[in-house]
Design an enzyme around this catalytic site. Structure first.
Site, PDB file in Angstrom:
ATOM      1  N   HIS A  31       0.706  -1.267  -0.212  1.00 49.75           N
ATOM      2  CA  HIS A  31       0.008  -0.054   0.052  1.00 49.75           C
ATOM      3  C   HIS A  31       0.802   1.262  -0.052  1.00 49.75           C
ATOM      4  O   HIS A  31       0.386   2.225   1.024  1.00 49.75           O
ATOM      5  CB  HIS A  31      -0.995   0.222   0.961  1.00 49.75           C
ATOM      6  CG  HIS A  31      -2.122  -0.864   0.840  1.00 49.75           C
ATOM      7  ND1 HIS A  31      -2.668  -1.515  -0.201  1.00 49.75           N
ATOM      8  CD2 HIS A  31      -2.797  -1.572   2.040  1.00 49.75           C
ATOM      9  CE1 HIS A  31      -3.479  -2.353   0.070  1.00 49.75           C
ATOM     10  NE2 HIS A  31      -3.598  -2.557   1.359  1.00 49.75           N
ATOM     11  N   HIS A  62      -9.673   2.209   0.588  1.00 50.36           N
ATOM     12  CA  HIS A  62      -9.341   0.984   1.413  1.00 50.36           C
ATOM     13  C   HIS A  62     -10.318   1.159   2.577  1.00 50.36           C
ATOM     14  O   HIS A  62     -10.452   0.788   3.700  1.00 50.36           O
ATOM     15  CB  HIS A  62      -8.026   0.994   1.961  1.00 50.36           C
ATOM     16  CG  HIS A  62      -7.704  -0.295   2.628  1.00 50.36           C
ATOM     17  ND1 HIS A  62      -8.341  -1.021   3.462  1.00 50.36           N
ATOM     18  CD2 HIS A  62      -6.714  -1.192   2.087  1.00 50.36           C
ATOM     19  CE1 HIS A  62      -7.775  -2.591   3.510  1.00 50.36           C
ATOM     20  NE2 HIS A  62      -6.813  -2.396   2.965  1.00 50.36           N
ATOM     21  N   GLU A  93     -11.434  -3.325  -2.486  1.00 51.12           N
ATOM     22  CA  GLU A  93     -10.532  -2.324  -3.188  1.00 51.12           C
ATOM     23  C   GLU A  93     -10.133  -2.695  -4.746  1.00 51.12           C
ATOM     24  O   GLU A  93      -9.490  -3.510  -5.158  1.00 51.12           O
ATOM     25  CB  GLU A  93      -9.297  -2.638  -2.366  1.00 51.12           C
ATOM     26  CG  GLU A  93      -9.345  -2.693  -0.880  1.00 51.12           C
ATOM     27  CD  GLU A  93      -8.201  -3.464  -0.319  1.00 51.12           C
ATOM     28  OE1 GLU A  93      -7.061  -2.930  -0.469  1.00 51.12           O
ATOM     29  OE2 GLU A  93      -8.560  -4.337   0.370  1.00 51.12           O
TER      30      GLU A  93
END
Length: 380
Positions: free
Chosen positions: A135, A209, A345
Site C-alpha cells: 500500500h 481502502h 478495493e
C-alpha cells in the site's frame, strides 16, 4: 496500463444523478461543509468535509489521507446508520490503523520483497508487510495532507483532492501528480474518480481502502451475503504474493457468483488459498468493458436490508474480510474485532510490476492514469 479516456463521460452522471427540486421540496438540497479536524505533529492542519445529498445521506472525508471517516446508508425501515469503520477524531488515525477508509498509493496491494525493475533499473521499496511492500510504503498517500477543493454544482456535492508525489518518494520513480474526486449523488452513490500523470516512467495502482459493515457497526459481517461477478482469482502464496497463475473459482470457496453468506467459505482452511489469506484476502479478476463502469459486486445484510452495489472500470478487486482485525482498535462506539468489516478495493493485480503476464501498471509521461469506482447504497 490501459488508458480510459471515456471515463470522463462516466462522470457526466454528475449532472444526471441529481434530483430536480420542486416547489414542494425546496429544502431537499445537497450540501458540503468544512470544519477543523486536528493538527499533524509537523503543524499541518487537517480538515473534515461533510457531503450531504438531497436524501440525507452523509459522507465525511478528511484531507488527511483522503480518508472516508463516516458514510451513512438507510436500512429497510428508512433508518440511517454509519456503515464504515473509522474514528471520530484525528489522533487515532495518526496513531496507526489498517488503512480505514484511506486513499492508497502510489501502489495499492503488495509488491514482492519490495523490489521491481523498470527499464532495466531496480527500485527498492519499504518492507512493511512481512517480506513484502504494501500500500505505498511507510508514508504512503494515506498519510499525506491533500489539497482540497469543494464541489457543489448541479445537485452534486464533492471533494477534489490533489497531491504531488515527488520523484523517489517511498522509492518510486517519477514525480506523480494525482487528483482524486469524490462525488455524492442523489442515487445514494459515492463516486471516486482517480487521475494521475507523471514526468518519468513509473508504476501506479490507486484504490480506496474503506471497510464496510452494513449492520451499522452492530456486529461482524459474517452473515452478509456477497456476490462477485468473477470466474477466477489471482492465486497467491503464503505471503499473499501472486504465484503468477489464475485460479478458476468453480467448485471452490471463492465462487461467489451467486449470493453467498461470507461465513460459508471464509473458514474452509483445508483450501490452501483460504489458509494463505486467513480467510478472504484475494484479488478477483473482473470483466471490463470499453463502455464504462461494470457492476461487479453486490453485498447485502439480510437483517437490516442494506445493500451495497459496486461498479468499477478496473480489471480486479481485492475482497478482504478484516481477517487481521483483532479487537485492539475501538472507534465510533464499536470494537473492531476480527471480521468486523469488508473491503472492495478496486485495483490492478498485486505485484504486477514483477508479473509481465498481468495487465500493466506502468504509467508513461504523456499518458494519463484514469479510473472510476462507484459504491451505491439502497435497502429492501
Amino acid at each position: 496500463m490501459k488508458r480510459l479516456p471515456f471515463l470522463l463521460t462516466a462522470l457526466i452522471g454528475l449532472g444526471l444523478f441529481g434530483c430536480s427540486k420542486t416547489k414542494t421540496d425546496e429544502k431537499m438540497i445537497s450540501t458540503i461543509s468544512r470544519e477543523a479536524f486536528g493538527e499533524l505533529p509537523d503543524g499541518q492542519k487537517a480538515d473534515l468535509y461533510t457531503l450531504t445529498n438531497a436524501n440525507g445521506m452523509t459522507v465525511n472525508i478528511t484531507n488527511y489521507g483522503g480518508i472516508i471517516t463516516k458514510l451513512t446508508a438507510p436500512d429497510k425501515n428508512g433508518e440511517w446508520a454509519d456503515v464504515v469503520l473509522g474514528f471520530d477524531s484525528l489522533p487515532p488515525y495518526l496513531a496507526g490503523h489498517p488503512f480505514f477508509g484511506a486513499l492508497v498509493g502510489r501502489y495499492g496491494n503488495r509488491i514482492a520483497k519490495g523490489k521491481f525493475k523498470l527499464n532495466d533499473k531496480e527500485y527498492t521499496l519499504a518492507i512493511n508487510n512481512g517480506p513484502n511492500a504494501l500500500h505505498g510504503g511507510t508514508k504512503g498517500f494515506d498519510k499525506q495532507i491533500w489539497k482540497a477543493t469543494e464541489i457543489n454544482k448541479d445537485s452534486i456535492v464533492g471533494l477534489e483532492l490533489e497531491y504531488v508525489s515527488k520523484d523517489m518518494e517511498e522509492g518510486y520513480p517519477g514525480t506523480l501528480s494525482v487528483k482524486i474526486v469524490y462525488t455524492l449523488d442523489n442515487e445514494n452513490a459515492l463516486n471516486i474518480n482517480y487521475t494521475a500523470t507523471t514526468d518519468k516512467e513509473t508504476v501506479v495502482n490507486l484504490t480506496n481502502h474503506s471497510y464496510f459493515n452494513l449492520t451499522g457497526l452492530k456486529r461482524d459481517i459474517l452473515d452478509h451475503e456477497v456476490s462477485i461477478m468473477s470466474d477466477s482469482i489471482v492465486a497467491v502464496d503464503s505471503t499473499l504474493i501472486p504465484t503468477g497463475k489464475l485460479r478458476a473459482v468453480e467448485g471452490t470457496p471463492f465462487d461467489l457468483r451467486k449470493p453467498t453468506k461470507i461465513n460459508l467459505g471464509i473458514n474452509k482452511i483445508e483450501d490452501e488459498q483460504i489458509k494463505n489469506g486467513g480467510g478472504y484476502d484475494h484479488c478477483w479478476v473482473l470483466k471490463t468493458s470499453e463502455s464504462g463502469l461494470v457492476h461487479f459486486a453486490t453485498v447485502k445484510d439480510p437483517e437490516s436490508g442494506r445493500i451495497l452495489e459496486a461498479f468499477t472500470t478496473e480489471p480486479a478487486v481485492q475482497f478482504y474480510t478484516g481477517n487481521f482485525l483483532d479487537g485492539t482498535l475501538k472507534g465510533k462506539n464499536a470494537t473492531y474485532v476480527k471480521r468486523f468489516g469488508f473491503c472492495l478495493e478496486t485495483e490492478h493485480y498485486p505485484d504486477s510490476p514483477n508479473q509481465p503476464q498481468f495487465p500493466t501498471t506502468v504509467l508513461k509521461p504523456g499518458d494519463t492514469y484514469q479510473t472510476t469506482t462507484k459504491y451505491r447504497f439502497s435497502a429492501k
